[in-house]
Design a protein around this motif. Structure first.
Motif, PDB file in Angstrom:
ATOM      1  N   ARG A 113       0.830  -1.206   0.000  1.00  9.72           N
ATOM      2  CA  ARG A 113       0.000   0.000   0.000  1.00  9.72           C
ATOM      3  C   ARG A 113       0.871   1.265   0.000  1.00  9.72           C
ATOM      4  O   ARG A 113       0.599   2.208  -0.732  1.00  9.72           O
ATOM      5  CB  ARG A 113      -0.919   0.016   1.224  1.00  9.72           C
ATOM      6  CG  ARG A 113      -1.975  -1.069   1.244  1.00  9.72           C
ATOM      7  CD  ARG A 113      -2.906  -0.971   0.065  1.00  9.72           C
ATOM      8  NE  ARG A 113      -3.624   0.303   0.030  1.00  9.72           N
ATOM      9  CZ  ARG A 113      -4.386   0.702  -0.978  1.00  9.72           C
ATOM     10  NH1 ARG A 113      -4.506  -0.074  -2.047  1.00  9.72           N
ATOM     11  NH2 ARG A 113      -5.018   1.860  -0.944  1.00  9.72           N
ATOM     12  N   LYS A 154      -6.536   7.694  -1.580  1.00 14.31           N
ATOM     13  CA  LYS A 154      -6.175   6.356  -1.120  1.00 14.31           C
ATOM     14  C   LYS A 154      -6.371   6.227   0.386  1.00 14.31           C
ATOM     15  O   LYS A 154      -6.814   5.181   0.881  1.00 14.31           O
ATOM     16  CB  LYS A 154      -4.724   6.050  -1.492  1.00 14.31           C
ATOM     17  CG  LYS A 154      -4.520   5.798  -2.982  1.00 14.31           C
ATOM     18  CD  LYS A 154      -3.108   5.343  -3.262  1.00 14.31           C
ATOM     19  CE  LYS A 154      -2.957   4.955  -4.716  1.00 14.31           C
ATOM     20  NZ  LYS A 154      -3.841   3.831  -5.102  1.00 14.31           N
ATOM     21  N   ASP A 158      -8.447   3.438   2.649  1.00 16.67           N
ATOM     22  CA  ASP A 158      -7.809   2.641   3.687  1.00 16.67           C
ATOM     23  C   ASP A 158      -8.391   2.919   5.070  1.00 16.67           C
ATOM     24  O   ASP A 158      -8.453   2.023   5.921  1.00 16.67           O
ATOM     25  CB  ASP A 158      -6.300   2.900   3.690  1.00 16.67           C
ATOM     26  CG  ASP A 158      -5.620   2.344   2.447  1.00 16.67           C
ATOM     27  OD1 ASP A 158      -6.214   1.469   1.789  1.00 16.67           O
ATOM     28  OD2 ASP A 158      -4.501   2.794   2.123  1.00 16.67           O
TER      29      ASP A 158
END
Length: 252
Positions: A113, A154, A158
Motif C-alpha cells: 500500500r 487512497k 484505507d
C-alpha cells in the motif's frame, strides 16, 4: 523449496479469488501483466529474494519513474512509462511470490500500500516539475496539489478498514462498496465509473497519457494542461470519493 513449473506456480500464485477481484486488480494486470508476471515470479522463486524485497524494488521503481518524468522531453516520458510498467510487473510478482512461498504477511500488505502511495505521488510531483519553466512556479505547486489529492483519496479508502477494525468489525467487502441507500448516489457513481476520469491520476494511466502529452507539446502546451487537469481531477475526486464512502454501506 524446489522450483515449481509455471503451471504449478500459476495454480497457487494466481488463484481465482485474486484474478477475479473487481476493485483490487488493475485492468492492465488482468489484460496482460499477469500473463507476464508469472514468468518473472517463476524466475524469482529460484532465488533467495523475499516478497518484501520485491515490494521494495517496486517502490523504488515507482519513485524513480517520478524522478525521470521531472526531466522534460519525449525520451524521459517514454522512460517513465516503461518504469511504471516495471513497477506494475513487480507489484504483481511480489504477491505471487508470497503466495507461492507461504510468506504472506501484514508487513507485505502494508509495504504494498505504501508503495502505491509513493509511486502515484512521485509521478504527479514529477509531472508538476516537468511542466514548470522556472522552479518553483504554479505548475510545480499544482503537481504537489495533485499528489496530495491522490494520497488522500487512497487514505479515504484505507481509513474505512481502520474505522471498522477499531469498531471490532471485519474489513469492508467489495459488494458493500457498491451498495447505496440513495438512488441519486448510485446513479452518480455509475456515471463516474463510466467516465473513468479518476484514472487520469493513477500511475499506469498517467504515465501513458504523459507520453501522448509529450508528443503534443510540439504544437501546444499539453503537459501544462495535463498538470492543471490532474490537480482539478484530484480535488473533485477527493470530495466525490468521500461522499461515496459516507453514502455506502462500508461504514455500516
Amino acid at each position: 523449496m524446489s522450483t515449481p513449473s509455471v503451471a504449478e506456480l500459476r495454480a497457487k500464485a494466481q488463484p481465482e479469488m485474486t484474478m477475479e477481484r473487481r476493485n483490487g486488480e488493475h485492468w492492465a494486470g488482468l489484460l496482460y501483466m499477469r500473463r507476464l508476471s508469472i514468468y518473472v515470479t517463476w524466475a524469482l522463486a529460484k532465488t533467495s529474494i523475499s516478497p518484501n524485497q520485491v515490494t521494495g524494488l517496486m517502490m523504488l521503481t515507482g519513485v524513480l519513474a517520478g524522478v525521470v518524468l521531472a526531466v522534460p522531453g519525449l525520451a524521459t516520458a517514454i522512460a517513465a512509462a516503461l518504469l511504471i510498467q516495471l513497477y506494475l510487473l513487480l507489484d504483481c510478482s511480489d504477491g505471487e511470490l508470497a503466495r507461492w512461498s507461504g510468506r504472506t504477511s501484514l508487513t507485505g500488505v502494508y509495504l504494498d500500500r505504501v508503495g502505491h502511495y509513493f509511486a502515484e505521488a512521485a509521478l504527479l510531483i514529477g509531472l508538476g516539475f516537468r511542466a514548470s519553466e522556472t522552479l518553483p512556479d504554479w505548475y510545480t505547486v499544482l503537481g504537489f496539489v495533485a499528489a496530495l489529492g491522490a494520497i488522500l483519496i487512497k487514505a479515504e479508502t484505507d481509513l474505512v478498514d481502520v474505522a471498522r477494525a477499531r469498531s471490532g468489525l471485519l474489513a469492508a467487502t467489495e459488494v458493500s462498496a457498491t451498495q447505496f441507500q440513495s438512488a441519486k448516489i448510485r446513479l452518480a457513481r455509475r456515471a463516474a465509473a463510466a467516465l473513468r476520469f479518476h484514472r487520469v491520476i493513477q500511475a499506469v494511466e498517467l504515465s501513458l497519457i504523459v507520453v501522448v502529452a509529450a508528443v503534443l507539446d510540439l504544437w501546444f502546451p499539453a503537459t501544462r494542461i495535463l498538470t492543471v487537469a490532474c490537480a482539478i481531477i484530484a480535488g473533485v475526486q477527493l470530495v466525490l470519493h468521500l461522499v461515496s464512502i459516507l453514502a455506502s454501506r462500508r461504514l455500516a
